[in-house]
Motif scaffolding. Structure first.
Motif, PDB file in Angstrom:
ATOM      1  N   GLY A   9       3.059   4.508  -2.571  1.00 12.47           N
ATOM      2  CA  GLY A   9       2.137   3.795  -3.428  1.00 12.47           C
ATOM      3  C   GLY A   9       0.979   3.236  -2.634  1.00 12.47           C
ATOM      4  N   ASN A  10       1.191   3.077  -1.342  1.00 16.54           N
ATOM      5  CA  ASN A  10       0.094   2.681  -0.458  1.00 16.54           C
ATOM      6  C   ASN A  10      -0.635   3.923   0.030  1.00 16.54           C
ATOM      7  OD1 ASN A  10       0.800  -0.007  -0.590  1.00 16.54           O
ATOM      8  ND2 ASN A  10       0.462  -0.304   1.577  1.00 16.54           N
ATOM      9  N   THR A  11      -1.750   3.729   0.623  1.00 11.35           N
ATOM     10  CA  THR A  11      -2.499   4.863   1.170  1.00 11.35           C
ATOM     11  C   THR A  11      -1.669   5.556   2.237  1.00 11.35           C
ATOM     12  OG1 THR A  11      -4.593   3.796   0.725  1.00 11.35           O
ATOM     13  CG2 THR A  11      -4.592   5.567   2.362  1.00 11.35           C
ATOM     14  N   ILE A  12      -1.591   6.877   2.149  1.00  5.63           N
ATOM     15  CA  ILE A  12      -0.904   7.682   3.147  1.00  5.63           C
ATOM     16  C   ILE A  12      -1.945   8.225   4.114  1.00  5.63           C
ATOM     17  CG2 ILE A  12       0.409   9.779   3.540  1.00  5.63           C
ATOM     18  CD1 ILE A  12       1.797   9.381   0.965  1.00  5.63           C
ATOM     19  N   TYR A  13      -1.641   8.123   5.387  1.00  9.95           N
ATOM     20  CA  TYR A  13      -2.527   8.640   6.433  1.00  9.95           C
ATOM     21  C   TYR A  13      -1.893   9.892   7.008  1.00  9.95           C
ATOM     22  CZ  TYR A  13      -4.760   4.106   6.069  1.00  9.95           C
ATOM     23  OH  TYR A  13      -5.409   3.004   5.591  1.00  9.95           O
ATOM     24  N   PHE A  14      -2.686  10.953   7.083  1.00  9.58           N
ATOM     25  CA  PHE A  14      -2.181  12.245   7.528  1.00  9.58           C
ATOM     26  C   PHE A  14      -2.628  12.570   8.937  1.00  9.58           C
ATOM     27  CE2 PHE A  14      -0.198  14.268   3.892  1.00  9.58           C
ATOM     28  CZ  PHE A  14      -0.637  13.490   2.842  1.00  9.58           C
ATOM     29  N   GLY A  15      -1.791  13.330   9.624  1.00  5.67           N
ATOM     30  CA  GLY A  15      -2.205  13.960  10.864  1.00  5.67           C
ATOM     31  C   GLY A  15      -3.045  15.186  10.577  1.00  5.67           C
ATOM     32  N   GLU A  16      -3.511  15.846  11.626  1.00  6.74           N
ATOM     33  CA  GLU A  16      -4.440  16.968  11.464  1.00  6.74           C
ATOM     34  C   GLU A  16      -3.741  18.276  11.154  1.00  6.74           C
ATOM     35  OE1 GLU A  16      -8.125  15.292  14.171  1.00  6.74           O
ATOM     36  OE2 GLU A  16      -7.058  17.097  14.787  1.00  6.74           O
ATOM     37  N   GLY A  17      -2.458  18.308  11.221  1.00  3.72           N
ATOM     38  CA  GLY A  17      -1.728  19.515  10.876  1.00  3.72           C
ATOM     39  C   GLY A  17      -1.324  20.331  12.087  1.00  3.72           C
ATOM     40  N   SER A  18      -0.214  21.034  11.933  1.00  7.83           N
ATOM     41  CA  SER A  18       0.268  21.958  12.975  1.00  7.83           C
ATOM     42  C   SER A  18       0.477  23.321  12.333  1.00  7.83           C
ATOM     43  CB  SER A  18       1.595  21.460  13.562  1.00  7.83           C
ATOM     44  OG  SER A  18       1.461  20.217  14.201  1.00  7.83           O
ATOM     45  N   TRP A  19      -0.241  24.337  12.870  1.00  8.18           N
ATOM     46  CA  TRP A  19      -0.131  25.688  12.325  1.00  8.18           C
ATOM     47  C   TRP A  19       0.982  26.426  13.059  1.00  8.18           C
ATOM     48  CZ3 TRP A  19      -4.207  22.771  11.495  1.00  8.18           C
ATOM     49  CH2 TRP A  19      -5.018  23.015  10.381  1.00  8.18           C
ATOM     50  N   LEU A  20       2.008  26.807  12.335  1.00 11.46           N
ATOM     51  CA  LEU A  20       3.155  27.477  12.937  1.00 11.46           C
ATOM     52  C   LEU A  20       3.302  28.872  12.347  1.00 11.46           C
ATOM     53  CD1 LEU A  20       5.725  27.401  14.714  1.00 11.46           C
ATOM     54  CD2 LEU A  20       6.941  26.546  12.706  1.00 11.46           C
ATOM     55  N   THR A  21       3.416  29.858  13.240  1.00  8.11           N
ATOM     56  CA  THR A  21       3.664  31.236  12.810  1.00  8.11           C
ATOM     57  C   THR A  21       4.962  31.705  13.433  1.00  8.11           C
ATOM     58  OG1 THR A  21       1.285  31.698  12.697  1.00  8.11           O
ATOM     59  CG2 THR A  21       2.762  33.594  12.775  1.00  8.11           C
ATOM     60  N   VAL A  22       5.841  32.247  12.613  1.00  9.20           N
ATOM     61  CA  VAL A  22       7.109  32.792  13.098  1.00  9.20           C
ATOM     62  C   VAL A  22       7.064  34.306  12.928  1.00  9.20           C
ATOM     63  CG1 VAL A  22       9.618  32.766  12.901  1.00  9.20           C
ATOM     64  CG2 VAL A  22       8.293  30.691  12.406  1.00  9.20           C
ATOM     65  N   VAL A  23       7.220  35.008  14.058  1.00 13.29           N
ATOM     66  CA  VAL A  23       7.111  36.478  14.020  1.00 13.29           C
ATOM     67  C   VAL A  23       8.398  37.126  14.513  1.00 13.29           C
ATOM     68  CG1 VAL A  23       4.622  36.444  14.257  1.00 13.29           C
ATOM     69  CG2 VAL A  23       6.052  36.508  16.312  1.00 13.29           C
TER      70      VAL A  23
END
Lengths: 113, 113
Positions: A99-113
């Motif tokens: 209910g409060n503001t959520i602060y996000f990180g910049e993201g992690s791009w994961l590829t599984v091959v």
């Protein structure tokens, strides 16, 4: 102002490998979250934590584990990586619940091959 | 199941055009409503939120949203878009009793100069 910091930003894993996505926040927030975002889909909640020592499953927890030993850190572990775990992972935090503001990180791009 | 729908997946506008992005959510009692934006290469940021009171909510950068309870909608608007508004926009809902947000699939906005 560091906010929510995630590492690594990009990673390629082979099927069956394991890895940990790190997340740390410097805002002294009690609530922390891990989301994944698949192409064309919304963010899906994997796990969340309401404080140190307390974690709970979200919508899509299978294949993942988390721990919360400190207020600041909330690592996400992938065991036995599968192609279905190819995604963008976002860590987030909030002071109370969402209910409060959520602060996000910049993201992690994961590829599984 | 509780869900959030964003009907427009990709919107292309010219500068100075008006913007309206749709967001509908499934019934779930009392809700808190959010719009987040993700600019290229950046993390998700809160644009605006609605908890109660005036159903017309103003956010940052000239954005506003209107909560229409009877339609379960929370559409995002801006009278005149700029090239810098190019981003992905996410609607999110916090349902009563849920600790985390439910996200829509996002709308990619491309503003052409």
């Amino acid at each position: 102002n560091a906010g929510v910091t995630q590492t690594p930003k990009f990673r390629i894993l082979k099927i069956g490998q394991s890895m940990t996505l790190q997340c740390t926040q410097d805002m002294n927030h009690n609530y922390m979250y891990w989301y994944r975002q698949d192409p064309g889909m919304g963010l899906k909640l994997i796990y969340y934590s309401v404080g140190a020592g307390i974690t709970d499953k979200g919508e899509v927890p299978n294949g993942y584990n988390v721990s919360r030993s400190t207020t600041e850190d909330f690592p996400l572990r992938l065991e036995l990586a599968a192609p279905s775990q190819t995604s963008v992972y976002f860590c987030a935090s909030s002071e109370v619940d969402s209910g409060n503001t959520i602060y996000f990180g910049e993201g992690s791009w994961l590829t599984v091959v | 199941a509780q869900s959030v729908s964003q009907h427009n997946h990709h919107v292309i506008l010219s500068e100075a055009a008006s913007l309206e992005l749709g967001c509908n959510y499934s019934y779930g009692g009392t809700v808190n409503l959010f719009w987040y934006v993700q600019y290229p290469g950046q993390h998700l940021q809160l644009l605006l939120k609605y908890f109660s009171g005036d159903p017309l909510v103003k956010g940052i950068k000239g954005f506003e949203a209107e909560f229409i309870k009877s339609k379960f909608s929370f559409n995002l608007r801006k009278p005149s878009v700029q090239w810098s508004d190019t981003a992905e926009y996410f609607c999110a809902v916090r349902y009563t009793g849920r600790r985390a947000l439910t996200f829509g699939s996002g709308t990619r906005l491309q503003v052409q100069p």
